[in-house]
Design an enzyme around this catalytic site. Structure first.
Site, PDB file in Angstrom:
ATOM      1  N   TYR A  94     -62.552 -23.932   6.131  1.00  0.00           N
ATOM      2  CA  TYR A  94     -61.574 -24.937   6.558  1.00  0.00           C
ATOM      3  C   TYR A  94     -61.699 -25.346   8.026  1.00  0.00           C
ATOM      4  O   TYR A  94     -61.572 -26.534   8.344  1.00  0.00           O
ATOM      5  CB  TYR A  94     -60.154 -24.459   6.227  1.00  0.00           C
ATOM      6  CG  TYR A  94     -59.831 -24.674   4.765  1.00  0.00           C
ATOM      7  CD1 TYR A  94     -59.304 -25.881   4.323  1.00  0.00           C
ATOM      8  CD2 TYR A  94     -60.086 -23.687   3.823  1.00  0.00           C
ATOM      9  CE1 TYR A  94     -59.034 -26.092   2.981  1.00  0.00           C
ATOM     10  CE2 TYR A  94     -59.826 -23.885   2.476  1.00  0.00           C
ATOM     11  CZ  TYR A  94     -59.299 -25.093   2.062  1.00  0.00           C
ATOM     12  OH  TYR A  94     -59.045 -25.317   0.729  1.00  0.00           O
ATOM     13  N   GLU A 136     -55.119 -21.074  -2.935  1.00  0.00           N
ATOM     14  CA  GLU A 136     -56.406 -20.610  -3.461  1.00  0.00           C
ATOM     15  C   GLU A 136     -56.486 -19.088  -3.478  1.00  0.00           C
ATOM     16  O   GLU A 136     -57.042 -18.499  -4.417  1.00  0.00           O
ATOM     17  CB  GLU A 136     -57.541 -21.231  -2.637  1.00  0.00           C
ATOM     18  CG  GLU A 136     -57.721 -22.717  -2.943  1.00  0.00           C
ATOM     19  CD  GLU A 136     -58.377 -23.506  -1.829  1.00  0.00           C
ATOM     20  OE1 GLU A 136     -58.997 -22.879  -0.941  1.00  0.00           O
ATOM     21  OE2 GLU A 136     -58.271 -24.744  -1.836  1.00  0.00           O
ATOM     22  N   VAL A 280     -68.877 -37.730 -24.649  1.00  0.00           N
ATOM     23  CA  VAL A 280     -68.823 -36.297 -24.383  1.00  0.00           C
ATOM     24  C   VAL A 280     -67.450 -35.875 -23.878  1.00  0.00           C
ATOM     25  O   VAL A 280     -67.165 -34.671 -23.758  1.00  0.00           O
ATOM     26  CB  VAL A 280     -69.942 -35.899 -23.384  1.00  0.00           C
ATOM     27  CG1 VAL A 280     -69.574 -36.326 -21.959  1.00  0.00           C
ATOM     28  CG2 VAL A 280     -70.259 -34.407 -23.470  1.00  0.00           C
ATOM     29  N   ILE A 282     -65.050 -35.680 -25.515  1.00  0.00           N
ATOM     30  CA  ILE A 282     -64.447 -34.945 -26.625  1.00  0.00           C
ATOM     31  C   ILE A 282     -64.312 -33.455 -26.319  1.00  0.00           C
ATOM     32  O   ILE A 282     -63.468 -32.764 -26.907  1.00  0.00           O
ATOM     33  CB  ILE A 282     -65.284 -35.131 -27.912  1.00  0.00           C
ATOM     34  CG1 ILE A 282     -64.530 -34.618 -29.136  1.00  0.00           C
ATOM     35  CG2 ILE A 282     -66.645 -34.454 -27.789  1.00  0.00           C
ATOM     36  CD1 ILE A 282     -65.248 -34.898 -30.450  1.00  0.00           C
TER      37      ILE A 282
END
EC number: 1.14.12.17
Length: 397
Positions: A94, A136, A280, A282
């Site tokens: 960061y 995170e 794709v 799906i």
């Protein structure tokens, strides 16, 4: 930690500037950061950088942060947090990002980027970065400590390769150590790290997310990968997908990060589900449909899938099995013969009485999702009930 009112006012005042110069700032940011920190090229998607997708996505994120700077709690950090954890972003990254972002603002805006403006943005970045670091850290902890969980990458073996259509292959991965694997929520993805040699002979790690395409299993993960057409060395779209198709064989070892992602079905809800996919796209929706049938057989599921033709239709057998269950209503559209999915066609597939309560999931090319999203809203589906997954940097449809 909260922002001073003075900094909030200054950042709000920079919104018009970001609307004009945002992409220039983020393009400059990435160029300078990678030049000074080439090791970060092993984290970012090279194709998205080359095409400008990542620059546009970051510009939009910065703009939204500026617009909502006085209400940062209203920003949905979850999609980015999940992506960062999947990529292995760490707290020490960061400060690098912050230094280069402020430097890019100064480089692009020049004298207009006063010390006052840079100070306000520096303060804001510190607050936003800490919010991401904290979120995170919490997700890393949960991911690692769950049964079968791990952090960073873990070695898996390709157990099977199955051709699903003329351009889609499924890969089944089992853990090399034979130990348990973490479960996942239908709709989530795993991340694969592939070392590839560039044209200049330099080796880079390419990282890609792939939706998990099967119902959760204790033995394996399955992803289903589309081969990209007309791959050129000068324009290497699909470089990882095509590498998997051509070079990764049964018995080979791969490095995977744990399942992640917030594009998921609420398995505690009983609301009807509408799944609309193209190509794709799906993959996450098939996982949702199969898992819902297994765990909530009484829950109503409508599945609409569009592909070019039967040759390009993946998972025909699995869709047929869903339909034979009499629990999932399946409709397939082949664009070559049936045309694109339209509002009129959607009306034939759905239950009008359930529109207000139905949870909708869309996945496919961005243009496909934009069209379907517009049609659904016109049909009366509440915008807040419609979710979509983009295979690439986050953007709006």
């Amino acid at each position: 930690m909260s922002l001073s009112q003075q900094s909030i006012s200054i950042i709000k005042a920079t919104v018009p500037v970001l609307q004009v110069h945002g992409v220039n700032i983020t393009t400059t940011f990435y160029r300078n950061m990678f030049k000074a920190n080439p090791q970060l090229l092993n984290i970012f998607n090279h194709s998205n950088q080359r095409e400008g997708k990542q620059q546009n996505a970051l510009a939009n994120t910065v703009l939204q942060a500026a617009i909502h700077i006085d209400k940062l709690n209203e920003l949905n950090l979850a999609p980015i947090v999940h992506k960062h954890v999947a990529l292995g972003v760490l707290p020490e990254h960061y400060p690098i990002v912050g230094t280069n972002l402020l430097g890019a603002i100064k480089e692009v805006l020049q004298d207009a980027a006063t010390d006052e403006i840079l100070g306000a943005w520096g303060e804001a970045y510190g607050v936003i970065a800490q919010a991401f670091i904290d979120a995170e850290a919490a997700l890393y902890k949960v991911t690692e400590e769950q049964i079968g969980g791990w952090r960073d990458t873990r070695e898996f073996i390709v157990d099977r390769k199955v051709e699903e259509s003329s351009n889609i292959i499924s890969f089944y991965f089992k853990p090399a150590d034979g130990k348990p694997i973490a479960t996942y929520i239908p709709g989530q993805y795993i991340t694969i790290k592939v070392p590839l040699t560039l044209e200049n002979g330099e080796q880079r790690t390419h990282i890609r997310h792939y939706s998990l395409s099967d119902t959760p299993s204790e033995q394996y993960y399955r992803i289903s990968v589309k081969k990209e057409d007309a791959l050129k060395k000068s324009d290497p779209n699909g470089v990882v997908s095509n590498h998997l198709h051509a070079n990764v064989k049964v018995g080979d070892k791969v490095l995977l990060s744990p399942p992640a992602g917030d594009y998921v079905v609420d398995q505690l809800s009983s609301n009807p589900i509408l799944l609309v996919s193209g190509g794709v796209g799906i993959t996450p929706l098939l996982s949702m449909a199969k898992a819902t049938l297994a765990k909530q057989p009484e829950r109503e599921v409508t599945f609409v899938h569009s592909s070019k033709n039967k040759q390009y239709q993946p998972f025909a057998n699995e869709l047929s099995q869903l339909e034979k269950s009499n629990k999932v209503k399946v409709s397939t559209v082949h664009s070559e013969t049936d045309g694109q999915i339209t509002k009129d066609k959607l009306e034939k597939f759905i239950n009008p009485s359930q529109i207000k309560d139905t949870k909708v999931f869309i996945c496919g090319p961005v243009s496909f999702m934009s069209a379907i999203n517009k049609q659904l809203i016109e049909l009366g589906y509440p915008k807040e009930n419609i979710s979509y997954e983009i295979f690439g940097p986050l953007t709006n449809v």
